[in-house]
Design an enzyme around this catalytic site. Structure first.
Site, PDB file in Angstrom:
ATOM      1  N   ASN A   9      30.150  39.865  50.049  1.00 40.79           N
ATOM      2  CA  ASN A   9      31.218  40.864  50.137  1.00 40.79           C
ATOM      3  C   ASN A   9      32.531  40.089  50.201  1.00 40.79           C
ATOM      4  O   ASN A   9      32.869  39.533  51.242  1.00 40.79           O
ATOM      5  CB  ASN A   9      31.014  41.724  51.390  1.00 40.79           C
ATOM      6  N   LYS A  11      35.460  41.113  50.172  1.00 40.64           N
ATOM      7  CA  LYS A  11      36.543  41.842  50.861  1.00 40.64           C
ATOM      8  C   LYS A  11      37.828  41.746  50.021  1.00 40.64           C
ATOM      9  O   LYS A  11      37.747  41.696  48.797  1.00 40.64           O
ATOM     10  CB  LYS A  11      36.697  41.328  52.294  1.00 40.64           C
ATOM     11  N   HIS A  95      30.974  50.180  55.357  1.00 40.69           N
ATOM     12  CA  HIS A  95      31.295  48.903  56.005  1.00 40.69           C
ATOM     13  C   HIS A  95      32.124  49.169  57.258  1.00 40.69           C
ATOM     14  O   HIS A  95      32.959  50.075  57.276  1.00 40.69           O
ATOM     15  CB  HIS A  95      32.059  47.979  55.049  1.00 40.69           C
ATOM     16  N   GLU A  97      34.615  47.791  58.456  1.00 38.48           N
ATOM     17  CA  GLU A  97      36.082  47.770  58.265  1.00 38.48           C
ATOM     18  C   GLU A  97      36.567  49.106  57.706  1.00 38.48           C
ATOM     19  O   GLU A  97      37.662  49.573  58.048  1.00 38.48           O
ATOM     20  CB  GLU A  97      36.453  46.585  57.356  1.00 38.48           C
ATOM     21  N   GLU A 167      25.012  45.140  60.386  1.00 39.80           N
ATOM     22  CA  GLU A 167      26.136  44.247  60.658  1.00 39.80           C
ATOM     23  C   GLU A 167      26.727  44.586  62.026  1.00 39.80           C
ATOM     24  O   GLU A 167      27.550  45.510  62.138  1.00 39.80           O
ATOM     25  CB  GLU A 167      27.227  44.419  59.589  1.00 39.80           C
ATOM     26  N   GLY A 173      33.134  38.153  61.029  1.00 38.08           N
ATOM     27  CA  GLY A 173      34.350  37.350  60.933  1.00 38.08           C
ATOM     28  C   GLY A 173      34.747  36.682  62.243  1.00 38.08           C
ATOM     29  O   GLY A 173      35.866  36.187  62.376  1.00 38.08           O
ATOM     30  N   SER A 212      28.892  36.676  60.231  1.00 37.60           N
ATOM     31  CA  SER A 212      29.003  35.224  60.426  1.00 37.60           C
ATOM     32  C   SER A 212      27.773  34.446  59.961  1.00 37.60           C
ATOM     33  O   SER A 212      27.395  33.449  60.573  1.00 37.60           O
ATOM     34  CB  SER A 212      29.339  34.901  61.889  1.00 37.60           C
TER      35      SER A 212
END
Ligand code: 13P
Length: 250
Positions: A9, A11, A95, A97, A167, A173, A212
């Protein structure tokens, strides 16, 4: 027998120049990855370019999001038919985010999931808990609620051609990976929950881990019985690192 899937991904990262370099590197190494599937999810504007660059390799392409509607007055959104026509095979939905920064609800994520299926795309449904939810012991409730939104709308049979990505939000991250045991516990919970509704779907569905993942921890994570590959953020932006993660999956 499930085949592991490692998806990058990207991003909102990259440029024409950097994706060219990245794809050249990935293509050069992808021929030695025959035991697992590989996909990349670029920013939407680069999808046609990446599809072209991936031509002749086993690298599949996915989108990072998809509109819940099929066409019309939805400024800024991209329809499943457009992603399909551009050469996508996968569409990430839900996701964290998108959920956290753009207010996507469970219901909207489920509608995006449905739109991906209507367009013939394989949805990669992201689920996962916040740090505070893990700390107050509600991880399974959160993941179950996120899955149920999709199952209630589409039925469990819709998961026959879908991928789930677990996730944990606190691991994205942050450099803080879930331990293989922590991840396995949630993956097994997801598979058992699906098995209660449909044993075949539960056995066959690919459940990726994301958060991560690096070349240095991938083998340990992918060695767990219910972890079928990964959804990779930062480490997917370097060809060597991403290929090493793909290698760990095979
Ligand atoms: P990182 O691998 O950068 O933690 O991101 C994971 C992720 O969000 C993939 O979708």
């Amino acid at each position: 027998m499930r085949r592991k899937l490692v998806a990058g991904n990207w991003k909102m990262n990259g440029s024409l120049q950097s994706i060219f370099t990245l794809m050249e590197g990935l293509k050069a190494g992808a021929s030695s990855i025959t035991g697992s599937d590989i996909a990349v999810c670029p920013p939407a504007v680069y999808i046609p370019k990446v599809v072209g660059l991936a031509d002749g390799s086993a690298i599949k392409v996915g989108s990072q999001n998809i509109c819940d509607q099929d066409s019309g007055a939805y400024t800024g959104e991209i329809a499943g038919s457009m992603l399909k026509e551009a050469g996508c095979q996968y569409a990430i939905v839900g996701h964290s985010e998108r959920r956290a920064l753009y207010g996507e609800s469970d219901a909207l994520v489920a509608a995006r999931f449905a739109a991906a299926r209507r367009a013939g795309l394989t949805p990669i449904l992201c689920v996962g808990e916040l740090l505070e939810e893990r700390e107050n012991g509600t991880t399974e409730d959160v993941v179950a609620r996120q899955l149920d939104a999709v199952i209630d709308l589409e039925g469990v049979s819709a998961l026959a051609d879908a991928v789930i990505a677990y996730e944990p939000v606190w691991a994205i991250g942050t450099g803080k990976t879930a331990s293989p045991e922590q991840a396995q516990e949630v993956h097994a919970f997801i598979r058992n929950k699906l098995a209660a509704a449909d044993a075949t779907i539960a056995e066959n569905i690919v459940i990726q881990y994301g958060g991560s993942v690096k070349a240095s921890n991938a083998a340990e994570l992918f060695g767990m019985p219910d972890i079928d590959g990964g959804l990779i953020g930062g480490a997917a932006l370097q060809a060597d690192e991403f290929l090493a993660i793909c290698d760990a999956a095979q």
